[in-house]
Design a protein around this motif. Structure first.
Motif, PDB file in Angstrom:
ATOM      1  N   TYR A 102       0.863  -1.180   0.000  1.00  0.00           N
ATOM      2  CA  TYR A 102       0.000   0.000   0.000  1.00  0.00           C
ATOM      3  C   TYR A 102       0.900   1.230   0.000  1.00  0.00           C
ATOM      4  O   TYR A 102       1.706   1.423   0.917  1.00  0.00           O
ATOM      5  N   ASP A 103       0.782   2.043  -1.024  1.00  0.00           N
ATOM      6  CA  ASP A 103       1.567   3.266  -1.136  1.00  0.00           C
ATOM      7  C   ASP A 103       0.821   4.376  -0.408  1.00  0.00           C
ATOM      8  O   ASP A 103      -0.224   4.839  -0.856  1.00  0.00           O
ATOM      9  N   LYS A 104       1.367   4.801   0.733  1.00  0.00           N
ATOM     10  CA  LYS A 104       0.665   5.793   1.544  1.00  0.00           C
ATOM     11  C   LYS A 104       0.545   7.160   0.856  1.00  0.00           C
ATOM     12  O   LYS A 104      -0.256   7.986   1.262  1.00  0.00           O
ATOM     13  N   ARG A 105       1.312   7.358  -0.200  1.00  0.00           N
ATOM     14  CA  ARG A 105       1.214   8.624  -0.944  1.00  0.00           C
ATOM     15  C   ARG A 105       0.112   8.598  -1.996  1.00  0.00           C
ATOM     16  O   ARG A 105      -0.147   9.598  -2.654  1.00  0.00           O
ATOM     17  N   SER A 106      -0.532   7.451  -2.154  1.00  0.00           N
ATOM     18  CA  SER A 106      -1.520   7.304  -3.233  1.00  0.00           C
ATOM     19  C   SER A 106      -2.897   7.846  -2.874  1.00  0.00           C
ATOM     20  O   SER A 106      -3.787   7.878  -3.731  1.00  0.00           O
ATOM     21  N   GLY A 107      -3.083   8.234  -1.619  1.00  0.00           N
ATOM     22  CA  GLY A 107      -4.332   8.871  -1.216  1.00  0.00           C
ATOM     23  C   GLY A 107      -5.555   7.979  -1.378  1.00  0.00           C
ATOM     24  O   GLY A 107      -5.479   6.748  -1.256  1.00  0.00           O
ATOM     25  N   LEU A 131      -6.246   3.807  -1.581  1.00  0.00           N
ATOM     26  CA  LEU A 131      -7.083   3.167  -0.568  1.00  0.00           C
ATOM     27  C   LEU A 131      -8.186   2.343  -1.223  1.00  0.00           C
ATOM     28  O   LEU A 131      -8.462   1.209  -0.821  1.00  0.00           O
ATOM     29  N   LEU A 132      -8.792   2.896  -2.266  1.00  0.00           N
ATOM     30  CA  LEU A 132      -9.840   2.169  -2.981  1.00  0.00           C
ATOM     31  C   LEU A 132      -9.275   0.937  -3.693  1.00  0.00           C
ATOM     32  O   LEU A 132      -9.925  -0.117  -3.744  1.00  0.00           O
ATOM     33  N   ALA A 133      -8.061   1.085  -4.242  1.00  0.00           N
ATOM     34  CA  ALA A 133      -7.419  -0.053  -4.900  1.00  0.00           C
ATOM     35  C   ALA A 133      -7.143  -1.166  -3.888  1.00  0.00           C
ATOM     36  O   ALA A 133      -7.342  -2.354  -4.183  1.00  0.00           O
ATOM     37  N   LEU A 134      -6.722  -0.794  -2.694  1.00  0.00           N
ATOM     38  CA  LEU A 134      -6.475  -1.792  -1.654  1.00  0.00           C
ATOM     39  C   LEU A 134      -7.777  -2.477  -1.245  1.00  0.00           C
ATOM     40  O   LEU A 134      -7.812  -3.699  -1.074  1.00  0.00           O
ATOM     41  N   LYS A 135      -8.832  -1.696  -1.150  1.00  0.00           N
ATOM     42  CA  LYS A 135     -10.134  -2.263  -0.770  1.00  0.00           C
ATOM     43  C   LYS A 135     -10.593  -3.290  -1.806  1.00  0.00           C
ATOM     44  O   LYS A 135     -11.107  -4.360  -1.452  1.00  0.00           O
ATOM     45  N   ARG A 136     -10.382  -2.985  -3.068  1.00  0.00           N
ATOM     46  CA  ARG A 136     -10.742  -3.942  -4.123  1.00  0.00           C
ATOM     47  C   ARG A 136      -9.883  -5.193  -4.029  1.00  0.00           C
ATOM     48  O   ARG A 136     -10.369  -6.314  -4.216  1.00  0.00           O
TER      49      ARG A 136
END
Length: 349
Positions: free
Chosen positions: A63-68, A72-77
């Motif tokens: 998870y890239d914390k700079r990706s905002g 976060l949505l990509a991680l959720k998917r």
């Protein structure tokens, strides 16, 4: 017929930083030893993923914390449809707690109230017991205890390949006793002085040691290493920014001593049993120091925090940080040389 229990599915949430992930890994590997059939997924940052790739039997999600919000949505998917038996929420930061909302788990274990800053206690349904030590790693071990597992003295299993070890050995400029100096932390206020680093480097050279500089490709780290080598008339082996993270860890594993402020390579050294001479002023080394080598720390934290707060250190929170931006300059070269000699004697370097 005997039925088999499904493998326990456990999610580890510790995004950063390198040193903290090293410390957390010791706790996770105790979990793996006790429950070898468990399926363990670790959500972490990009650099930390390179580190964890060297630890066995972990599924890593970056998870890239700079990706905002997009990240976060990509991680959720990516986590959709996954249900974990246990979540170890090992980072008391609001960003990490927001990420934890993407993780479905029955047991959501977080820090005790004293360590659960930024409202982390709101994102867990179980709290670890308070540790009897201020050190970050001892806090992490309470996650192991919360699972009903008896904790052990911390140790690490790191899979450094023969290729990485061979590549690392070629980085040493000459045979003999090897000292690595990591002059720069990611936060510049943790750095010692150029004069101090040059002084201990020249002293080590005078004692017959080979001295190499290590660090990341970050501009400030590269610049400091170049300045330090120049101050030593180019006699140092400047490897800053030249190694992969795996090669750096292999390099550290082959060294005889690492000299470092409060930053990742100090904790990487602990994990591969390389002694560390730590330099501390802003943070309590009993909390963030190199775990097995805290006796080798040169620290001015206690004297400075007592001056700032007007109270004995034992009456202050173990989180208390020295605010003086010149704090690291209070560390003397004489004190570092004296500790160098102590380590030489005790470690038979």
């Amino acid at each position: 017929m005997t039925s088999t229990q499904p493998a326990l599915k456990i999610c580890i949430l510790r995004l950063s930083a390198i040193g903290d992930v090293c410390n957390a890994l010791a706790a996770v590997q105790q979990l793996q030893n006790a429950k070898p059939q468990a399926e363990i997924t670790w959500i972490c940052g990009k650099a930390e993923a390179q580190l964890l790739a060297l630890a066995p039997q972990l599924k890593i999600i970056v998870y890239d914390k700079r990706s905002g919000l997009k990240g976060l949505l990509a991680l959720k998917r990516q986590l959709a449809g996954q249900h974990f038996d246990v979540l170890w929420h090992m980072q008391a930061a609001l960003r990490a707690s927001v990420v934890s909302c993407c993780i479905k788990a029955k047991r959501r274990i977080g820090f005790d109230r004293e360590r659960a800053k930024d409202g982390q206690w709101l994102f867990s349904n179980e709290k670890i017991a308070k540790a009897n030590s201020a050190h970050v790693l001892d806090g992490f071990l309470q996650f192991v205890a919360q699972m009903g597992i008896k904790t052990q003295a911390p140790s690490w299993k790191i899979n450094l390949s023969q290729g990485e070890q061979a590549a690392a050995s070629q980085y040493f400029a000459a045979p003999g006793k090897q000292v690595l100096i990591c002059p720069a932390a990611s936060k510049a206020y943790k750095n010692w002085t150029l004069e101090g680093y040059a002084g201990i480097a020249q002293y080590a050279l005078s004692q017959g040691y080979q001295v190499s500089l290590i660090g990341s490709p970050a501009a400030q780290e590269m610049a400091l290493s170049e300045q330090l080598n120049a101050a030593c008339d180019g006699k140092l082996n400047n490897l800053c920014g030249k190694t992969s993270l795996a090669q750096l860890w292999a390099l550290i594993s082959q060294a005889d001593l690492v000299i470092s402020p409060d930053t990742g390579p100090a904790h990487m050294a602990v994990a591969v049993n390389t002694p560390v001479l730590g330099l501390y002023a802003h943070h309590n080394p009993q909390r963030t120091g190199p775990y097995h080598y805290r006796d080798y720390v040169v620290s001015v934290w206690q004297s400075l925090i007592e001056q700032e707060q007007g109270k004995p250190a034992e009456q202050l929170s173990w989180r208390s940080r020295v605010k003086d931006p010149q704090a690291m300059q209070k560390i003397t070269l004489d004190a570092v040389i004296a500790m160098f000699e102590t380590i030489k004697k005790e470690q038979q370097l």
